[in-house]
Design a protein around this motif. Structure first.
Motif, PDB file in Angstrom:
ATOM      1  N   PHE A 258       0.847  -1.185   0.000  1.00 24.94           N
ATOM      2  CA  PHE A 258       0.000   0.000   0.000  1.00 24.94           C
ATOM      3  C   PHE A 258       0.885   1.239   0.000  1.00 24.94           C
ATOM      4  CE2 PHE A 258      -2.271  -3.424   1.991  1.00 24.94           C
ATOM      5  CZ  PHE A 258      -3.571  -3.318   1.530  1.00 24.94           C
ATOM      6  N   ILE A 259       0.309   2.347  -0.463  1.00 24.22           N
ATOM      7  CA  ILE A 259       1.038   3.610  -0.470  1.00 24.22           C
ATOM      8  C   ILE A 259       0.088   4.733  -0.099  1.00 24.22           C
ATOM      9  CG2 ILE A 259       0.654   4.055  -2.937  1.00 24.22           C
ATOM     10  CD1 ILE A 259       3.543   5.221  -2.988  1.00 24.22           C
ATOM     11  N   ALA A 260       0.580   5.669   0.704  1.00 23.79           N
ATOM     12  CA  ALA A 260      -0.234   6.792   1.166  1.00 23.79           C
ATOM     13  C   ALA A 260       0.461   8.105   0.842  1.00 23.79           C
ATOM     14  CB  ALA A 260      -0.500   6.693   2.667  1.00 23.79           C
ATOM     15  N   ILE A 261      -0.339   9.107   0.496  1.00 27.22           N
ATOM     16  CA  ILE A 261       0.141  10.476   0.298  1.00 27.22           C
ATOM     17  C   ILE A 261      -0.359  11.308   1.475  1.00 27.22           C
ATOM     18  CG2 ILE A 261       0.175  12.468  -1.243  1.00 27.22           C
ATOM     19  CD1 ILE A 261      -0.991  10.677  -3.414  1.00 27.22           C
ATOM     20  N   LEU A 262       0.490  12.138   2.006  1.00 22.00           N
ATOM     21  CA  LEU A 262       0.100  13.087   3.051  1.00 22.00           C
ATOM     22  C   LEU A 262       0.480  14.486   2.585  1.00 22.00           C
ATOM     23  CD1 LEU A 262       1.313  11.210   6.266  1.00 22.00           C
ATOM     24  CD2 LEU A 262      -0.982  11.240   5.274  1.00 22.00           C
ATOM     25  N   ARG A 263      -0.531  15.339   2.409  1.00 25.56           N
ATOM     26  CA  ARG A 263      -0.285  16.706   1.954  1.00 25.56           C
ATOM     27  C   ARG A 263       0.006  17.606   3.152  1.00 25.56           C
ATOM     28  NH1 ARG A 263      -5.180  18.630  -1.640  1.00 25.56           N
ATOM     29  NH2 ARG A 263      -3.782  20.426  -1.806  1.00 25.56           N
ATOM     30  N   ASN A 264       0.851  18.611   2.902  1.00 20.40           N
ATOM     31  CA  ASN A 264       1.196  19.584   3.950  1.00 20.40           C
ATOM     32  C   ASN A 264       1.657  18.871   5.228  1.00 20.40           C
ATOM     33  OD1 ASN A 264       0.568  21.995   2.493  1.00 20.40           O
ATOM     34  ND2 ASN A 264      -1.596  21.553   2.803  1.00 20.40           N
ATOM     35  N   ALA A 265       2.438  17.843   5.047  1.00 24.87           N
ATOM     36  CA  ALA A 265       2.896  17.037   6.195  1.00 24.87           C
ATOM     37  C   ALA A 265       4.418  17.075   6.267  1.00 24.87           C
ATOM     38  CB  ALA A 265       2.404  15.603   6.063  1.00 24.87           C
ATOM     39  N   GLY A 266       4.937  17.503   7.406  1.00 22.16           N
ATOM     40  CA  GLY A 266       6.370  17.483   7.623  1.00 22.16           C
ATOM     41  C   GLY A 266       6.818  16.136   8.171  1.00 22.16           C
ATOM     42  N   PRO A 267       8.092  15.968   8.424  1.00 25.29           N
ATOM     43  CA  PRO A 267       8.598  14.682   8.933  1.00 25.29           C
ATOM     44  C   PRO A 267       7.889  14.220  10.200  1.00 25.29           C
ATOM     45  CG  PRO A 267      10.416  16.076   8.227  1.00 25.29           C
ATOM     46  CD  PRO A 267       9.188  16.918   8.137  1.00 25.29           C
ATOM     47  N   ARG A 268       7.648  15.144  11.150  1.00 20.38           N
ATOM     48  CA  ARG A 268       6.993  14.756  12.395  1.00 20.38           C
ATOM     49  C   ARG A 268       5.586  14.228  12.130  1.00 20.38           C
ATOM     50  NH1 ARG A 268       7.164  19.219  16.904  1.00 20.38           N
ATOM     51  NH2 ARG A 268       9.360  18.866  16.442  1.00 20.38           N
ATOM     52  N   ASP A 269       4.828  14.901  11.224  1.00 22.39           N
ATOM     53  CA  ASP A 269       3.465  14.463  10.900  1.00 22.39           C
ATOM     54  C   ASP A 269       3.470  13.079  10.262  1.00 22.39           C
ATOM     55  OD1 ASP A 269       2.384  16.992  11.705  1.00 22.39           O
ATOM     56  OD2 ASP A 269       3.094  17.811   9.785  1.00 22.39           O
ATOM     57  N   VAL A 270       4.419  12.855   9.358  1.00 22.08           N
ATOM     58  CA  VAL A 270       4.486  11.566   8.666  1.00 22.08           C
ATOM     59  C   VAL A 270       4.834  10.456   9.656  1.00 22.08           C
ATOM     60  CG1 VAL A 270       5.638  10.274   6.843  1.00 22.08           C
ATOM     61  CG2 VAL A 270       5.096  12.690   6.497  1.00 22.08           C
ATOM     62  N   LEU A 271       5.773  10.718  10.589  1.00 24.60           N
ATOM     63  CA  LEU A 271       6.129   9.718  11.591  1.00 24.60           C
ATOM     64  C   LEU A 271       4.937   9.375  12.486  1.00 24.60           C
ATOM     65  CD1 LEU A 271       9.672  10.980  12.618  1.00 24.60           C
ATOM     66  CD2 LEU A 271       9.143   8.720  11.670  1.00 24.60           C
ATOM     67  N   ARG A 272       4.195  10.399  12.898  1.00 23.52           N
ATOM     68  CA  ARG A 272       3.040  10.156  13.760  1.00 23.52           C
ATOM     69  C   ARG A 272       1.989   9.302  13.049  1.00 23.52           C
ATOM     70  NH1 ARG A 272       1.991  12.879  18.358  1.00 23.52           N
ATOM     71  NH2 ARG A 272       3.497  14.448  19.051  1.00 23.52           N
ATOM     72  N   PHE A 273       1.688   9.661  11.806  1.00 20.14           N
ATOM     73  CA  PHE A 273       0.707   8.884  11.054  1.00 20.14           C
ATOM     74  C   PHE A 273       1.180   7.445  10.878  1.00 20.14           C
ATOM     75  CE2 PHE A 273      -0.239   7.162   6.803  1.00 20.14           C
ATOM     76  CZ  PHE A 273      -1.590   6.896   6.974  1.00 20.14           C
ATOM     77  N   ALA A 274       2.437   7.268  10.524  1.00 23.03           N
ATOM     78  CA  ALA A 274       2.969   5.922  10.285  1.00 23.03           C
ATOM     79  C   ALA A 274       2.856   5.062  11.541  1.00 23.03           C
ATOM     80  CB  ALA A 274       4.411   6.004   9.811  1.00 23.03           C
ATOM     81  N   GLU A 275       3.193   5.637  12.710  1.00 24.08           N
ATOM     82  CA  GLU A 275       3.101   4.856  13.940  1.00 24.08           C
ATOM     83  C   GLU A 275       1.656   4.533  14.294  1.00 24.08           C
ATOM     84  OE1 GLU A 275       3.418   2.812  17.425  1.00 24.08           O
ATOM     85  OE2 GLU A 275       4.744   3.045  15.701  1.00 24.08           O
ATOM     86  N   HIS A 276       0.768   5.502  14.083  1.00 26.42           N
ATOM     87  CA  HIS A 276      -0.648   5.260  14.350  1.00 26.42           C
ATOM     88  C   HIS A 276      -1.166   4.127  13.459  1.00 26.42           C
ATOM     89  CE1 HIS A 276      -4.917   7.166  14.918  1.00 26.42           C
ATOM     90  NE2 HIS A 276      -4.791   5.997  15.498  1.00 26.42           N
ATOM     91  N   LEU A 277      -0.758   4.158  12.198  1.00 32.48           N
ATOM     92  CA  LEU A 277      -1.182   3.120  11.270  1.00 32.48           C
ATOM     93  C   LEU A 277      -0.598   1.762  11.670  1.00 32.48           C
ATOM     94  CD1 LEU A 277      -2.536   2.234   8.607  1.00 32.48           C
ATOM     95  CD2 LEU A 277      -0.449   2.963   7.419  1.00 32.48           C
ATOM     96  N   ARG A 278       0.699   1.732  11.978  1.00 32.21           N
ATOM     97  CA  ARG A 278       1.337   0.471  12.349  1.00 32.21           C
ATOM     98  C   ARG A 278       0.679  -0.126  13.592  1.00 32.21           C
ATOM     99  NH1 ARG A 278       4.008  -1.926  15.833  1.00 32.21           N
ATOM    100  NH2 ARG A 278       3.799  -0.107  17.205  1.00 32.21           N
ATOM    101  N   ALA A 279       0.431   0.715  14.606  1.00 34.96           N
ATOM    102  CA  ALA A 279      -0.157   0.224  15.843  1.00 34.96           C
ATOM    103  C   ALA A 279      -1.596  -0.239  15.640  1.00 34.96           C
ATOM    104  CB  ALA A 279      -0.104   1.320  16.907  1.00 34.96           C
ATOM    105  N   THR A 280      -2.345   0.476  14.790  1.00 33.09           N
ATOM    106  CA  THR A 280      -3.748   0.097  14.537  1.00 33.09           C
ATOM    107  C   THR A 280      -3.829  -1.259  13.871  1.00 33.09           C
ATOM    108  OG1 THR A 280      -4.396   2.420  14.355  1.00 33.09           O
ATOM    109  CG2 THR A 280      -5.881   0.794  13.377  1.00 33.09           C
ATOM    110  N   ILE A 281      -2.963  -1.501  12.879  1.00 29.46           N
ATOM    111  CA  ILE A 281      -2.983  -2.796  12.185  1.00 29.46           C
ATOM    112  C   ILE A 281      -2.517  -3.908  13.119  1.00 29.46           C
ATOM    113  CG2 ILE A 281      -1.932  -4.100  10.293  1.00 29.46           C
ATOM    114  CD1 ILE A 281      -1.918  -1.484   8.678  1.00 29.46           C
ATOM    115  N   GLU A 282      -1.507  -3.632  13.940  1.00 29.94           N
ATOM    116  CA  GLU A 282      -1.044  -4.643  14.894  1.00 29.94           C
ATOM    117  C   GLU A 282      -2.143  -4.970  15.903  1.00 29.94           C
ATOM    118  OE1 GLU A 282       3.047  -5.503  17.353  1.00 29.94           O
ATOM    119  OE2 GLU A 282       2.173  -3.484  17.468  1.00 29.94           O
TER     120      GLU A 282
END
Length: 358
Positions: A258-282
């Motif tokens: 899968f691939i996701a685009i995040l608009r107006n997202a800096g490194p911190r925003d992308v890291l937060r989303f990625a961890e939220h996604l990883r934890a939700t799937i786990e």
């Protein structure tokens, strides 16, 4: 009409003014009021004979008040004028015939009051005008048939155009949607990413790419079957929709990737989303019999500034892909950014797993 009456018969100026300025407008106003309200078909149809009778009565009264032969001339002129009503009133054929009959009946009725016109002449001219009105009625019927035919053709064309537009919209949706997960497919992702990246109306912005796939998905398929693998993909798609921000887009990139685009997202925003996604799937705890452990995902991240060059976007996706490869090579179920996380990012992301790789 009043000046014409005065020129034709000067003595008719006052009765003509009274009739045309007072009596007839009241009758026509009543007809207009009826047509402006909801009405039964028979009420609508009856207005045509009534309008014709009012016209013929007005002409007959003025004709009787005038000089010799005035009645015949007024009745003839009014009859010809009244024939236009037969063409203009949008009523059924039966009421149109009724309006023509009322015209001829008024012509004969008033004609019998004129001592200067023999009965024979009145009946002959009435028959002549009846033939003319018969042609008018037939022309009206043809006109209505043509109007109805044109309306049906326009309606059919509009329905076909609407159906075609709906079919095209459905085809476009099917062409851009992954049937199994309901997420956009790779084609839709590439079109949307290219549009967002190169659209000159969008100001330069930070653009995040999150590329991830399901760990050991082949073992899940091999041990539990492809049907169970499909159910797992659908469950993960639902989890993605739960955590995806409104400014983001996530697509099935291919297979279990899968691939996701995040608009107006800096490194911190992308890291937060990625961890939220990883934890939700786990947290789904979807069993993977092939490894005797729950299903997890590995994620690779990249962040760049839009510069409207397609090669830069492709390079950004390549960076996320390389980071994903490192994530899988270093143990899976982890997040690997393509940049070196700063100390501020590390402090401000308590949800990230301990095994986060730089």
């Amino acid at each position: 009409m009043i000046p014409l009456d005065w020129v034709h018969v000067p003595a008719l100026l006052y009765p003509s003014s009274l009739l045309r300025l007072c009596c007839l407008p009241i009758g026509y106003a009543a007809l207009a009021w009826v047509w402006s309200r909801p009405r039964a078909d028979w009420v609508e149809g009856a207005t045509l004979p009534l309008a014709v009778i009012m016209m013929m009565t007005g002409g007959g009264i003025l004709g009787l008040l005038g000089e010799e032969q005035t009645l015949y001339r007024y009745l003839t002129a009014t009859l010809l004028a009244g024939s236009t009503a037969l063409l203009l009133f949008p009523v059924t054929l039966a009421w149109t015939i009724g309006g023509a009959g009322a015209s001829i009946a008024c012509f004969v009725g008033f004609g019998l009051f004129d001592p200067a016109s023999p009965v024979k002449d009145t009946l002959v001219f009435a028959l002549f005008f009846a033939l003319i009105l018969g042609a008018v009625v037939r022309a009206r019927r043809t006109k209505m048939i043509l109007q109805q035919h044109a309306f049906l053709l326009n309606l059919r064309g509009a329905l076909q155009e609407r159906a075609l537009a709906g079919a095209n919209a459905r085809l476009a949706l099917l062409a851009n949607t992954d049937a199994l997960t309901g997420l956009p497919n790779r084609r839709a992702f590439e079109d949307e990413a290219a549009r967002l990246w190169s659209d000159p109306s969008n100001p330069p912005q930070s653009f995040g790419i999150v590329l991830f796939d399901i760990d050991h998905f082949k073992r899940l398929n091999d041990t539990a079957g492809h049907a169970e693998g499909d159910r797992c993909l659908a469950a993960i798609a639902r989890a993605i929709r739960e955590v995806l921000p409104s400014t983001g887009m996530c697509a099935r990139y291919g297979g279990e990737e899968f691939i996701a685009i995040l608009r107006n997202a800096g490194p911190r925003d992308v890291l937060r989303f990625a961890e939220h996604l990883r934890a939700t799937i786990e947290a789904l705890a979807w069993p993977n019999p092939g490894i005797k452990a729950p299903v997890t995902v590995s994620l690779g991240l990249a962040v760049g500034e839009t510069d409207r060059r397609s090669e830069t976007l492709a390079a950004l996706i390549d960076l996320a892909d390389a980071a994903l490869y490192r994530s899988k090579a270093e143990g899976r179920n982890r997040i690997v950014p393509s940049w070196e996380p700063t100390l501020g990012e590390a402090i401000d992301r308590p949800l990230l797993p301990a095994q986060l790789c730089a």
